[in-house]
Design a protein around this motif. Structure first.
Motif, PDB file in Angstrom:
ATOM      1  N   VAL A   1       0.914  -1.117   0.184  1.00 15.35           N
ATOM      2  CA  VAL A   1      -0.052  -0.002  -0.029  1.00 15.35           C
ATOM      3  C   VAL A   1       0.933   1.436  -0.102  1.00 15.35           C
ATOM      4  N   ALA A   2       1.916   1.257   0.740  1.00 14.31           N
ATOM      5  CA  ALA A   2       2.643   2.542   0.854  1.00 14.31           C
ATOM      6  C   ALA A   2       3.303   2.683  -0.607  1.00 14.31           C
ATOM      7  N   ASP A   3       3.776   1.473  -1.148  1.00 13.48           N
ATOM      8  CA  ASP A   3       4.415   1.536  -2.524  1.00 13.48           C
ATOM      9  C   ASP A   3       3.362   2.403  -3.725  1.00 13.48           C
ATOM     10  N   PHE A   4       2.082   1.872  -3.484  1.00 14.14           N
ATOM     11  CA  PHE A   4       1.103   2.467  -4.509  1.00 14.14           C
ATOM     12  C   PHE A   4       0.787   3.788  -4.025  1.00 14.14           C
ATOM     13  N   LYS A   5       0.785   4.159  -2.992  1.00 18.48           N
ATOM     14  CA  LYS A   5       0.326   5.391  -2.580  1.00 18.48           C
ATOM     15  C   LYS A   5       1.289   6.626  -2.766  1.00 18.48           C
ATOM     16  N   GLU A   6       2.679   6.083  -2.471  1.00 18.32           N
ATOM     17  CA  GLU A   6       3.934   7.039  -2.744  1.00 18.32           C
ATOM     18  C   GLU A   6       4.247   7.266  -4.116  1.00 18.32           C
ATOM     19  N   ARG A   7       3.446   6.809  -4.988  1.00 25.93           N
ATOM     20  CA  ARG A   7       3.570   6.948  -6.413  1.00 25.93           C
ATOM     21  C   ARG A   7       2.577   8.083  -6.967  1.00 25.93           C
ATOM     22  N   GLU A   8       1.696   8.354  -6.052  1.00 28.92           N
ATOM     23  CA  GLU A   8       0.731   9.603  -6.486  1.00 28.92           C
ATOM     24  C   GLU A   8       1.382  11.016  -6.380  1.00 28.92           C
ATOM     25  N   PRO A   9       1.023  11.795  -7.233  1.00 29.56           N
ATOM     26  CA  PRO A   9       1.801  13.073  -7.154  1.00 29.56           C
ATOM     27  C   PRO A   9       1.639  13.794  -5.818  1.00 29.56           C
ATOM     28  N   GLN A  10       0.427  13.575  -5.087  1.00 32.62           N
ATOM     29  CA  GLN A  10       0.190  14.432  -3.977  1.00 32.62           C
ATOM     30  C   GLN A  10       1.199  13.901  -2.958  1.00 32.62           C
ATOM     31  N   MET A  11       1.427  12.513  -3.007  1.00 35.65           N
ATOM     32  CA  MET A  11       2.431  12.113  -1.882  1.00 35.65           C
ATOM     33  C   MET A  11       3.753  12.533  -2.384  1.00 35.65           C
ATOM     34  N   LYS A  12       4.104  12.265  -3.567  1.00 29.60           N
ATOM     35  CA  LYS A  12       5.329  12.711  -4.096  1.00 29.60           C
ATOM     36  C   LYS A  12       5.800  14.337  -3.522  1.00 29.60           C
ATOM     37  N   SER A  13       4.897  15.118  -3.653  1.00 34.75           N
ATOM     38  CA  SER A  13       4.800  16.538  -3.275  1.00 34.75           C
ATOM     39  C   SER A  13       5.213  16.633  -1.591  1.00 34.75           C
ATOM     40  N   LEU A  14       4.377  15.668  -0.901  1.00 32.77           N
ATOM     41  CA  LEU A  14       4.401  15.703   0.587  1.00 32.77           C
ATOM     42  C   LEU A  14       5.867  15.297   0.801  1.00 32.77           C
ATOM     43  N   ALA A  15       6.482  14.353   0.195  1.00 30.96           N
ATOM     44  CA  ALA A  15       7.730  13.890   0.568  1.00 30.96           C
ATOM     45  C   ALA A  15       8.798  14.868   0.366  1.00 30.96           C
ATOM     46  N   ARG A  16       8.596  15.816  -0.687  1.00 34.00           N
ATOM     47  CA  ARG A  16       9.345  16.823  -1.018  1.00 34.00           C
ATOM     48  C   ARG A  16       9.479  17.750   0.359  1.00 34.00           C
ATOM     49  N   ARG A  17       8.172  18.136   0.484  1.00 35.39           N
ATOM     50  CA  ARG A  17       7.911  19.200   1.608  1.00 35.39           C
ATOM     51  C   ARG A  17       8.708  18.723   2.881  1.00 35.39           C
ATOM     52  N   VAL A  18       8.318  17.403   3.273  1.00 44.00           N
ATOM     53  CA  VAL A  18       8.902  16.717   4.379  1.00 44.00           C
ATOM     54  C   VAL A  18      10.374  16.850   4.603  1.00 44.00           C
ATOM     55  N   ARG A  19      11.018  16.371   3.395  1.00 45.03           N
ATOM     56  CA  ARG A  19      12.498  16.532   3.344  1.00 45.03           C
ATOM     57  C   ARG A  19      13.109  17.987   3.321  1.00 45.03           C
ATOM     58  N   ALA A  20      12.400  18.860   2.529  1.00 48.11           N
ATOM     59  CA  ALA A  20      12.647  20.280   2.816  1.00 48.11           C
ATOM     60  C   ALA A  20      12.819  20.776   4.156  1.00 48.11           C
ATOM     61  N   LYS A  21      11.707  20.318   4.956  1.00 52.29           N
ATOM     62  CA  LYS A  21      11.403  21.027   6.195  1.00 52.29           C
ATOM     63  C   LYS A  21      12.625  20.320   7.041  1.00 52.29           C
ATOM     64  N   ARG A  22      12.988  19.291   6.996  1.00 50.92           N
ATOM     65  CA  ARG A  22      13.912  18.519   7.748  1.00 50.92           C
ATOM     66  C   ARG A  22      15.161  19.098   7.548  1.00 50.92           C
ATOM     67  N   ALA A  23      15.607  19.482   5.971  1.00 51.29           N
ATOM     68  CA  ALA A  23      16.942  20.007   5.961  1.00 51.29           C
ATOM     69  C   ALA A  23      17.014  21.375   6.395  1.00 51.29           C
ATOM     70  N   ALA A  24      15.960  22.096   6.374  1.00 46.64           N
ATOM     71  CA  ALA A  24      16.039  23.550   6.817  1.00 46.64           C
ATOM     72  C   ALA A  24      16.230  23.237   8.442  1.00 46.64           C
ATOM     73  N   ALA A  25      15.331  22.499   9.083  1.00 43.24           N
ATOM     74  CA  ALA A  25      15.609  22.333  10.555  1.00 43.24           C
ATOM     75  C   ALA A  25      17.099  21.646  10.918  1.00 43.24           C
ATOM     76  N   ALA A  26      17.551  20.911   9.879  1.00 39.96           N
ATOM     77  CA  ALA A  26      19.148  20.464  10.422  1.00 39.96           C
ATOM     78  C   ALA A  26      20.159  21.843  10.188  1.00 39.96           C
ATOM     79  N   LYS A  27      19.671  22.616   9.212  1.00 36.01           N
ATOM     80  CA  LYS A  27      20.711  23.451   8.969  1.00 36.01           C
ATOM     81  C   LYS A  27      20.730  24.466  10.037  1.00 36.01           C
ATOM     82  N   GLY A  28      19.448  24.785  10.747  1.00 31.21           N
ATOM     83  CA  GLY A  28      19.294  25.662  11.579  1.00 31.21           C
ATOM     84  C   GLY A  28      19.972  25.355  13.086  1.00 31.21           C
TER      85      GLY A  28
END
Length: 377
Positions: free
Chosen positions: A299-326
């Protein structure tokens, strides 16, 4: 609270956990290997179909001193080479099953068995099963299995979504293939009891899968409105939150089935129970495995191929990168403040610290009015 209960509470709250989703390729590889082994065993050895499906005759004898292995030899010799299965009964008698034996052949075989086993012919009970009846039973079994699969997919698609329905269907096929492959490798006889056992384990596997899916559905509600977790991480938390429950229900279900299989079938000689107990034992274990390691990761494989979930993954990675830099900049600023150095590259000074280092002591205007210096003027 017991250690297992404490662990279950911590898993439910997300304080601890195991990365099932992140290591899903390992579980996929293990399942593929087991499935290939089952398919090879099925292709090479085939299934040992009972007389209910292939047709034949069953001879039940009274108490006799002849062993089961000797009776099998006599039965195969009397039937002209037909395969015979002999089981020891509790009263000392024998149940001799000879496949593909018609009515004309059954009478001389019964007489020959009576002679070899040293029992009266009239005391041997003979039951004939025609191949047409067995074929009808097999067709009804396949029809029931197909209807069950269709209803499962429709229910999950309506109650959850089609991706979960597809993942559950793959998990059910996975459980069926492994169970049937074990039957082929072990050589146990396939009877109507086996079919009942297969349908039972499919229901159990589906129940365990639905429990995880329901937790995942609740946890992923409004998932795109946040940027803390990806879908895979929420799916992993859902597995961990229901892990102890799955283990408890599986162990409780396997214990009586193991007693039926190993104690009843092995030590007590209740061979007729093996056909259903083996299906239940293997199927329950495979169902618990597929619910955790196959269905939800799919189910996780199927869902993570959706555009909305890909966009969510990018936002999560960006937020974590910003937090790590701070955090990195704050750590550098605190280190510089402790060393009495100027912060570099515009890094903010740590709270409560001064860029100029320690403060200079102000001039003492009350010199001479403090403690005497000890010098005489």
């Amino acid at each position: 609270m017991s250690k297992l209960g404490n662990l279950g509470a911590r898993l439910y709250r997300g304080e601890v956990g195991y990365d099932f989703i992140g290591k899903r390729k390992i579980w996929y590889g293990i399942s593929i290997l087991i499935t290939i082994t089952a398919i090879v065993g099925l292709a090479v050895r085939g299934l040992n179909m009972g007389i209910e499906f292939s047709g034949g005759a069953v001879f039940t004898t009274p108490k006799t001193s002849v062993s089961a292995s000797q009776a099998q030899h006599h039965a195969e010799s009397a039937s002209g080479g037909h395969q015979a299965v002999v089981q020891q009964l509790g009263n000392g008698g024998l149940r001799i099953q000879i496949s593909e034996l018609d009515t004309k052949e059954a009478v001389p075989v019964q007489e020959e068995l009576a002679k070899d086993l040293n029992v009266p012919v009239k005391d041997i009970n003979t039951q004939l099963v025609g191949p047409s009846w067995g074929e009808e039973i097999a067709n009804k079994a396949w029809l029931g299995l197909g209807i069950f699969m269709i209803l499962v997919v429709l229910y999950l698609a309506i109650a959850f979504e089609w991706r979960m329905a597809l993942a559950a269907l793959i998990a059910l096929i996975h459980d069926l293939t492994i169970t049937v492959g074990v039957y082929a490798l072990v050589g146990f006889e396939v009877t109507p009891g086996t079919v009942i056992g297969l349908l039972t384990i499919l229901g159990y596997s589906l129940y365990d899968t639905v429990v995880v899916f329901d937790s995942l559905k609740e946890a992923s509600r409004g998932i795109t409105k946040q940027s803390r977790y990806t879908y895979g991480e929420i799916a992993n938390r859902s597995i961990n939150s229901t892990l102890v429950r799955s283990i408890n229900t599986t162990v409780v279900a396997l214990l009586p089935v193991a007693g039926l299989l190993f104690v009843g079938g092995g030590f007590l000689g209740a061979g007729m129970l093996n056909d259903i107990s083996l299906a239940l034992f293997v199927g329950l274990a495979a169902g618990a495995y597929s619910s955790i390691f196959i269905a939800t990761p799919l189910v996780a494989d199927f869902k993570e191929r959706e555009p909305q979930m890909k966009s969510l993954a990018r936002r999560v990675r960006a937020k974590r990168a910003a937090a790590a830099k701070g955090e990195s900049q704050q750590g550098a600023a605190e280190g510089a403040a402790e060393a009495g150095e100027e912060p570099q590259d515009g890094a903010p000074a740590a709270a409560g610290s001064s860029a100029a280092g320690p403060r200079s002591r102000p001039a003492d205007r009350s010199r001479g009015r403090g403690r005497p210096s000890g010098k005489r003027r």
